[in-house]
Scaffold this active site. Structure first.
Site, mmCIF file in Angstrom:
data_model
loop_
_atom_site.group_PDB
_atom_site.id
_atom_site.type_symbol
_atom_site.label_atom_id
_atom_site.label_comp_id
_atom_site.label_asym_id
_atom_site.label_seq_id
_atom_site.Cartn_x
_atom_site.Cartn_y
_atom_site.Cartn_z
ATOM 1 N N HIS A 1 -2.855 -6.629 -9.335
ATOM 2 C CA HIS A 1 -1.542 -6.682 -8.689
ATOM 3 C C HIS A 1 -1.263 -5.276 -8.160
ATOM 4 O O HIS A 1 -0.762 -4.422 -8.878
ATOM 5 C CB HIS A 1 -0.460 -7.135 -9.677
ATOM 6 C CG HIS A 1 -0.627 -8.544 -10.157
ATOM 7 N ND1 HIS A 1 -0.073 -9.019 -11.309
ATOM 8 C CD2 HIS A 1 -1.285 -9.586 -9.623
ATOM 9 C CE1 HIS A 1 -0.393 -10.293 -11.476
ATOM 10 N NE2 HIS A 1 -1.129 -10.668 -10.461
ATOM 11 N N THR B 1 6.811 -8.235 -9.321
ATOM 12 C CA THR B 1 7.312 -8.174 -10.688
ATOM 13 C C THR B 1 7.448 -9.603 -11.179
ATOM 14 O O THR B 1 8.089 -10.429 -10.533
ATOM 15 C CB THR B 1 8.672 -7.449 -10.733
ATOM 16 O OG1 THR B 1 8.488 -6.113 -10.263
ATOM 17 C CG2 THR B 1 9.218 -7.405 -12.159
ATOM 18 N N GLU C 1 -0.543 -22.471 -20.162
ATOM 19 C CA GLU C 1 0.042 -23.655 -20.791
ATOM 20 C C GLU C 1 -0.884 -24.214 -21.869
ATOM 21 O O GLU C 1 -2.098 -24.023 -21.825
ATOM 22 C CB GLU C 1 0.255 -24.766 -19.735
ATOM 23 C CG GLU C 1 1.260 -24.426 -18.668
ATOM 24 C CD GLU C 1 0.763 -23.338 -17.722
ATOM 25 O OE1 GLU C 1 -0.441 -23.304 -17.399
ATOM 26 O OE2 GLU C 1 1.603 -22.499 -17.328
ATOM 27 N N SER D 1 4.946 -17.445 -10.975
ATOM 28 C CA SER D 1 5.702 -16.667 -9.973
ATOM 29 C C SER D 1 6.345 -17.626 -8.984
ATOM 30 O O SER D 1 6.506 -18.813 -9.267
ATOM 31 C CB SER D 1 4.762 -15.699 -9.248
ATOM 32 O OG SER D 1 3.809 -16.414 -8.479
HETATM 33 I I1 8IG Z 1 -4.312 -17.512 -11.578
HETATM 34 O O1 8IG Z 1 -3.409 -22.049 -15.275
HETATM 35 C C1 8IG Z 1 -3.263 -18.665 -12.784
HETATM 36 N N1 8IG Z 1 -1.975 -18.445 -12.980
HETATM 37 N N2 8IG Z 1 0.987 -20.852 -15.621
HETATM 38 N N3 8IG Z 1 -1.242 -21.461 -15.464
HETATM 39 C C2 8IG Z 1 -0.218 -20.620 -15.127
HETATM 40 N N4 8IG Z 1 -0.362 -19.604 -14.316
HETATM 41 C C3 8IG Z 1 -1.581 -19.395 -13.811
HETATM 42 C C4 8IG Z 1 -2.669 -20.193 -14.100
HETATM 43 C C5 8IG Z 1 -2.498 -21.299 -14.976
HETATM 44 N N5 8IG Z 1 -3.730 -19.722 -13.446
#
Ligand code: 8IG
Length: 275
Positions: free
Chosen positions: A74, A96, A196, A215
């Site tokens: 980032h 952010t 998750e 995000s």
């Molecule tokens: I890159 O599998 C990325 N960002 N919540 N779940 C969530 N955010 C993510 C994932 C994901 N992969």
């Protein structure tokens, strides 16, 4: 220690700080007005090099209200890019995240700054987990709508903002005219930073979600509040937990992003070329 962020003062007006930030960007770039803005998430950074000629690059921390980057991958820089069309793009390589725990004002500050800098189009990109099994890592997906599971909002007080067609049908149609094979999906924003559980992914699927991430939804709401037209795109860097059989790793996510980057960045640059 970092200097205090003016957005952390509860008495501060976030829109006034966004206006100050826009003034600072105008001072640093000599560009008084940016027409559109892009937030480039995991996997999308190359697009900045393809949309036009970068005339100015500076650390986001030179601009009031922006925070130091929290994470590798980032970037933490802002750029002003001259497009072939004559338009100006503000490229935000500094995001952010809500999971950083600094509050929603900081999360949406870049979007409000872009609006204060004159941008009427906000392109929000991210890396995300896919729920549809045929979305192999590296698949770009247009965001058609979102489900905000953060229990937070960038709107303060009795501010009622309509979110119908939040992810502009006009811009999605334009993207489809460039790549008819682009799939669409409903983005579900979780707080994170943990991924998750498989049960949570099943819940997201049951309630109508197709992509899971950390995000974009809060940023899109702030963009709508500011009257901007929003285009959202996710790069599926992994299948969401339980959809894929192996555990998720941040390294895997970065690698899928790296591999897909040239293709999706070229796609995004073509879309921007038509705006
Ligand atoms: I890159 O599998 C990325 N960002 N919540 N779940 C969530 N955010 C993510 C994932 C994901 N992969």
């Amino acid at each position: 220690m970092h200097a205090a962020n003016p957005l952390d003062d509860p008495a501060a007006d976030p829109f006034a700080i966004a206006a100050e930030a826009a003034a600072k960007i105008a001072e640093l770039t000599g560009v008084a007005h940016h027409d559109l803005a892009l937030t480039l998430g995991s996997g999308w950074a190359r697009a900045a090099d393809l949309i036009g000629e970068t005339t100015h690059t500076f650390p986001a921390t030179e601009v009031p209200g922006f925070s130091a980057p929290a994470l590798e991958g980032h970037g933490g820089t802002l750029r002003s890019v001259a497009l072939p069309s004559g338009k100006r793009a503000l490229v935000i390589g500094a995001r952010t995240h809500f999971y950083e725990g600094h509050g929603v004002r900081r999360v949406v500050h870049s979007v409000r700054t872009a609006a204060a800098a004159g941008a009427t189009t906000m392109i929000l990109t991210n890396g995300a987990g896919g729920i549809k099994e045929h979305w192999t890592p590296g698949t770009p997906v247009l965001i058609s709508d979102h489900i905000n599971l953060t229990a937070a909002s960038p709107l303060e007080g009795a501010t009622f903002v309509d979110l119908t067609d939040l992810y502009s049908k006009r811009l999605r149609d334009l993207a489809h005219s460039i790549d008819p094979s682009l799939d669409e999906g409903v983005y579900v924003q979780f707080r994170g930073p943990h991924y998750e559980t498989p049960a949570e992914v099943q819940m997201a699927k049951t309630i109508g979600g197709h992509i899971v991430g950390m995000s974009t939804a809060l940023e899109a709401i702030a963009a709508r509040q500011a009257g901007m037209e929003v285009l959202g795109m996710s790069l599926v860097t992994n299948l969401a937990a339980g959809i894929q059989q192996t555990p998720l790793s941040h390294e895997e996510v970065l690698e899928a992003g790296r591999a897909a980057e040239p293709v999706i960045s070229a796609l995004l640059a073509k879309i921007v070329g038509e705006l």
